[in-house]
Design an enzyme around this catalytic site. Structure first.
Site, PDB file in Angstrom:
ATOM      1  N   THR A 225       0.833  -1.210   0.000  1.00  0.00           N
ATOM      2  CA  THR A 225       0.000   0.000   0.000  1.00  0.00           C
ATOM      3  C   THR A 225       0.867   1.259   0.000  1.00  0.00           C
ATOM      4  O   THR A 225       2.018   1.213   0.431  1.00  0.00           O
ATOM      5  CB  THR A 225      -0.849  -0.044   1.299  1.00  0.00           C
ATOM      6  OG1 THR A 225      -1.749  -1.126   1.191  1.00  0.00           O
ATOM      7  CG2 THR A 225      -1.603   1.230   1.571  1.00  0.00           C
ATOM      8  N   VAL A 254     -13.135  -5.492   1.496  1.00  0.00           N
ATOM      9  CA  VAL A 254     -12.632  -4.126   1.636  1.00  0.00           C
ATOM     10  C   VAL A 254     -11.734  -4.109   2.866  1.00  0.00           C
ATOM     11  O   VAL A 254     -12.093  -4.651   3.914  1.00  0.00           O
ATOM     12  CB  VAL A 254     -13.801  -3.124   1.802  1.00  0.00           C
ATOM     13  CG1 VAL A 254     -13.270  -1.733   2.117  1.00  0.00           C
ATOM     14  CG2 VAL A 254     -14.653  -3.089   0.535  1.00  0.00           C
ATOM     15  N   GLY A 255     -10.565  -3.496   2.718  1.00  0.00           N
ATOM     16  CA  GLY A 255      -9.613  -3.470   3.836  1.00  0.00           C
ATOM     17  C   GLY A 255      -9.756  -2.232   4.704  1.00  0.00           C
ATOM     18  O   GLY A 255     -10.784  -1.543   4.697  1.00  0.00           O
ATOM     19  N   ASP A 256      -8.702  -1.936   5.411  1.00  0.00           N
ATOM     20  CA  ASP A 256      -8.698  -0.816   6.358  1.00  0.00           C
ATOM     21  C   ASP A 256      -8.520   0.544   5.689  1.00  0.00           C
ATOM     22  O   ASP A 256      -8.876   1.579   6.260  1.00  0.00           O
ATOM     23  CB  ASP A 256      -7.549  -0.995   7.356  1.00  0.00           C
ATOM     24  CG  ASP A 256      -6.201  -1.077   6.649  1.00  0.00           C
ATOM     25  OD1 ASP A 256      -6.088  -1.851   5.674  1.00  0.00           O
ATOM     26  OD2 ASP A 256      -5.259  -0.370   7.048  1.00  0.00           O
ATOM     27  N   GLY A 277      -0.579  -2.608   6.230  1.00  0.00           N
ATOM     28  CA  GLY A 277      -0.441  -3.884   6.919  1.00  0.00           C
ATOM     29  C   GLY A 277      -1.678  -4.722   6.703  1.00  0.00           C
ATOM     30  O   GLY A 277      -2.467  -4.465   5.793  1.00  0.00           O
ATOM     31  N   GLY A 279      -5.004  -5.562   6.793  1.00  0.00           N
ATOM     32  CA  GLY A 279      -6.142  -4.669   6.979  1.00  0.00           C
ATOM     33  C   GLY A 279      -7.180  -5.122   7.979  1.00  0.00           C
ATOM     34  O   GLY A 279      -7.748  -4.297   8.708  1.00  0.00           O
TER      35      GLY A 279
HETATM   36  N1  ASP Z   1      -3.759  -2.551   4.514  1.00  0.00           N
HETATM   37  C1  ASP Z   1      -3.950  -3.044   3.170  1.00  0.00           C
HETATM   38  C2  ASP Z   1      -5.199  -3.876   3.152  1.00  0.00           C
HETATM   39  O1  ASP Z   1      -5.391  -4.689   4.025  1.00  0.00           O
HETATM   40  C3  ASP Z   1      -2.812  -3.818   2.669  1.00  0.00           C
HETATM   41  C4  ASP Z   1      -1.468  -3.167   2.809  1.00  0.00           C
HETATM   42  O2  ASP Z   1      -1.302  -2.252   3.577  1.00  0.00           O
HETATM   43  O3  ASP Z   1      -0.538  -3.553   2.102  1.00  0.00           O
HETATM   44  O4  ASP Z   1      -5.967  -3.749   2.248  1.00  0.00           O
END
Ligand code: ASP
Length: 359
Positions: A225, A254-256, A277, A279
């Site tokens: 990310t 859907v992530g964080d 990280g 999510g």
């Molecule tokens: N946080 C992101 C997600 O979970 C992934 C990442 O940070 O690489 O979608």
């Protein structure tokens, strides 16, 4: 007797005068909450920090050329935001334009170079937040918007909503004349190979244990990310984050990143935070807002607050990742519990730091 009365009156007058002089320790305006390292003093009039994802980034797996490529792109991106801030531009503009550079680079898991879902599509999430107004914009699961951070900004600036998802978000992007691309634009061979590897690993698994679905090796290939936080000359903080999410994600996951308070948060009273990280854990730990809340309610310094969340809370739940953050005084933090995090910062003197591996 007259003399004695005058003396007594003078005594009481002096006593009262003493009380009229404000005691800095009792004046709420002047109370410096716990700040072990002088965090309440302005250390930068403006500054900018970026990340390009956290994960198992090891020197032994990196060629000198690849490392140079990453560093050059981080420097190019942060320089764009730095120039905007230096010229008196807003932290929001600096964050958006800096992230555009990272989104357009196939090196990172955002925009071009986003990871693939299980269905071999690219579904992108992004969000942006204005620390001055606490306005925010977020988009989730878009497939044809070239720069999702621009969509997040348009949602914040030009709609009454905070978050839009999928086709609805894409319709709004069209209405806003944002650049649209064919879904294939996001394809990169590298990310496709990662998906194939991860799927193969999954096939090899004999267990149906849910946690095994994310075994260490699979998990580590998912990150990348991008994010940016900035403080401008007017004291305004902003945070932005953009991602393709996690390799092999399914079912409209859907992530964080587009969840305000999880992967992204900004508040002029405290700090601006962008996360990267796993999510699911960042959502459950409300990572970005927790850091701000620890500063606001408990008086922790930015450094202590980020440490509490990234080194204790997230790992205790079983998650991993990192954050970049900047507080209202220009203190900068880049903290992570993984082997590495692509990161860079620039202070108001134009001093650049770039890092990849652990501290
Ligand atoms: N946080 C992101 C997600 O979970 C992934 C990442 O940070 O690489 O979608």
């Amino acid at each position: 007797m007259k003399k004695l009365t005058s003396l007594i009156a003078l005594f009481f007058l002096l006593l009262n005068c003493g009380e009229l002089v404000p005691n800095p320790d009792e004046n709420p305006e002047n109370i410096t909450r716990a700040n072990p390292n002088g965090a309440s003093e302005k250390v930068n009039d403006f500054a900018i920090v970026i990340h390009g994802g956290a994960g198992t980034i090891l020197k032994k797996n990196m060629t000198d050329e690849k490392e140079a490529e990453y560093k050059a792109k981080l420097e190019e991106a942060i320089s764009v935001g730095y120039s905007i801030l230096k010229e008196g531009g807003s932290s929001l503009d600096a964050v958006e334009k800096t992230i555009n550079i990272l989104e357009d680079s196939p090196l990172f898991n955002a925009g071009k170079g986003a990871v693939f879902t299980n269905a071999e599509t690219n579904e992108l999430d992004a969000s942006i937040m204005d620390g001055k107004t606490l306005n925010a914009g977020a988009s989730a699961g878009t497939k044809i918007v070239k720069n999702p951070i621009n969509l997040a900004r348009a949602i914040m600036d030009n709609s009454p909503h905070v978050m839009m998802a999928g086709e609805g978000a894409e319709t709004f992007a069209k209405e806003q004349n944002l650049e649209l691309v064919a879904p294939e634009y996001f394809y990169t061979e590298n990310r496709m190979n990662t998906l194939k590897r991860v799927k193969q690993k999954e096939l090899e698994k004999t267990t149906d244990n849910k946690s095994a679905f994310y075994d260490a090796e699979i998990k580590d290939s998912k990150f990348g990310t991008v994010g940016c936080v900035a403080l401008d000359k007017n004291g305004n903080l902003a945070a932005g984050t953009s991602t393709g999410g996690m390799t092999n994600k399914r079912y409209g996951r859907v992530g964080d990143v587009p969840i305000i308070g999880a992967g992204n948060y900004a508040n002029n009273a405290t700090c601006a935070v962008s996360g990267t990280g796993w999510g699911e854990f960042f959502i459950r730990a409300t990572v970005a807002h927790d850091i701000s809340a620890l500063m606001e309610y408990k008086g922790l310094s930015l450094e202590a607050a980020a440490k509490e969340v990234i080194q204790k809370k997230v790992p205790a739940l079983g998650g991993n990742g990192g954050v970049i953050a900047i507080d209202k005084n220009g203190n900068i933090v880049m903290d992570f519990n993984t082997a590495g995090m692509y990161r860079a910062s620039m202070n108001d003197k134009g001093e650049l730091t770039i890092g990849i591996y652990s501290k």
